[in-house]
Design a protein around this motif. Structure first.
Motif, short mmCIF file in Angstrom:
data_model
loop_
_atom_site.label_atom_id
_atom_site.label_comp_id
_atom_site.label_asym_id
_atom_site.label_seq_id
_atom_site.Cartn_x
_atom_site.Cartn_y
_atom_site.Cartn_z
N PRO A 1 0.82 -1.21 0.00
CA PRO A 1 0.00 0.00 0.00
C PRO A 1 0.86 1.26 0.00
CG PRO A 1 -0.05 -1.05 2.16
CD PRO A 1 0.66 -1.99 1.24
N SER B 1 5.90 4.87 0.31
CA SER B 1 5.72 3.64 1.10
C SER B 1 5.45 4.05 2.56
CB SER B 1 6.99 2.80 1.04
OG SER B 1 8.03 3.45 1.77
N HIS B 2 4.94 3.11 3.33
CA HIS B 2 4.61 3.40 4.75
C HIS B 2 5.82 3.93 5.50
CE1 HIS B 2 3.61 2.64 8.99
NE2 HIS B 2 2.36 2.85 8.60
N GLU C 1 -1.93 9.26 5.28
CA GLU C 1 -3.22 8.59 5.08
C GLU C 1 -3.05 7.53 4.00
OE1 GLU C 1 -6.79 10.51 2.82
OE2 GLU C 1 -6.81 11.27 4.87
N LYS C 2 -3.58 6.34 4.25
CA LYS C 2 -3.47 5.26 3.27
C LYS C 2 -4.19 5.65 1.98
CE LYS C 2 -3.87 0.26 2.96
NZ LYS C 2 -4.37 -0.93 3.68
N GLU C 3 -3.53 5.39 0.87
CA GLU C 3 -4.13 5.67 -0.43
C GLU C 3 -5.01 4.49 -0.82
OE1 GLU C 3 -2.06 7.74 -4.21
OE2 GLU C 3 -1.80 5.59 -4.11
N GLU C 4 -6.26 4.77 -1.22
CA GLU C 4 -7.19 3.67 -1.59
C GLU C 4 -7.08 3.33 -3.08
OE1 GLU C 4 -8.30 1.79 0.52
OE2 GLU C 4 -7.95 3.07 2.25
N TYR D 1 1.02 5.58 0.81
CA TYR D 1 0.48 6.55 1.78
C TYR D 1 0.70 7.98 1.29
CZ TYR D 1 -0.10 2.57 4.76
OH TYR D 1 -0.53 1.36 5.25
N GLU E 1 6.17 7.74 6.97
CA GLU E 1 6.35 7.93 8.41
C GLU E 1 7.57 8.80 8.72
OE1 GLU E 1 4.82 4.23 11.18
OE2 GLU E 1 6.88 4.22 10.48
#
Ligand code: TYC
Length: 114
Positions: free
Chosen positions: A33, A84-85, A111-114, A35, A89
Motif C-alpha cells: 500500500p 511507502s509506509h 493517510e493510506k491511499e485507496e 500513503y 512515516e
C-alpha cells in the motif's frame, strides 16, 4: 473437453457439450500500500517556513514549494507526496520535529491511499 494444446478447436466453448472455462492459475500480484503525506494549514506558521520545509524534506523546487504552500493556505490541506509506509512515516516525523524545534504549530499527517 480435450486438453490437446495444439488443437485450434480447443476453446472454452468447443461444441462438445460442456461449458468449461479457461482459468489462469497465475495469482494477482500484490503491491504494497502507498500513503499520502498531507500538510495542514494553520494561522501561525510563516509561509516562508512552510516553503523551506517542503524544499528540505520533499526535494522539490522553490516554485513547486511555493505552489503547494499556497494550495494548503487556500484549501486547508494538500497532498505533498505519495510514499511507502516507512518513507511516509519518516517524512511526517521530520516535518513535525522541525516545526516543533522552531515552535511553529505546523501539522503533517499520512493517510493510506485507496
Ligand atoms: N496560513 C499560514 C499563514 O497565513 C501559512 C501556512 C501555509 C501555514 C501552509 C501552514 O501548511 C501551511 N501564515
Amino acid at each position: 473437453m480435450r486438453l490437446d494444446p495444439h488443437s485450434m478447436a480447443e476453446t472454452p466453448e468447443d461444441g462438445d457439450g460442456d461449458t468449461s472455462v479457461v482459468t489462469r492459475t497465475r495469482p494477482k500480484t500484490q503491491r504494497p500500500p502507498l500513503y499520502k503525506v498531507l500538510l495542514l494549514n494553520d494561522d501561525y506558521t510563516p509561509m516562508e517556513f512552510v516553503v523551506v520545509v517542503l524544499e528540505r524534506f520533499f526535494g522539490i523546487t522553490h516554485s513547486q514549494a511555493v505552489e503547494i504552500m499556497l494550495t494548503v493556505h487556500k484549501k486547508g490541506l494538500a497532498v505533498v507526496g505519495v510514499f511507502s509506509h516507512e518513507i511516509a512515516e519518516t517524512k511526517v516525523a521530520q516535518v513535525m520535529d522541525f516545526a516543533r524545534r522552531h515552535q511553529h504549530p505546523l501539522q503533517c499527517t499520512m493517510e493510506k491511499e485507496e
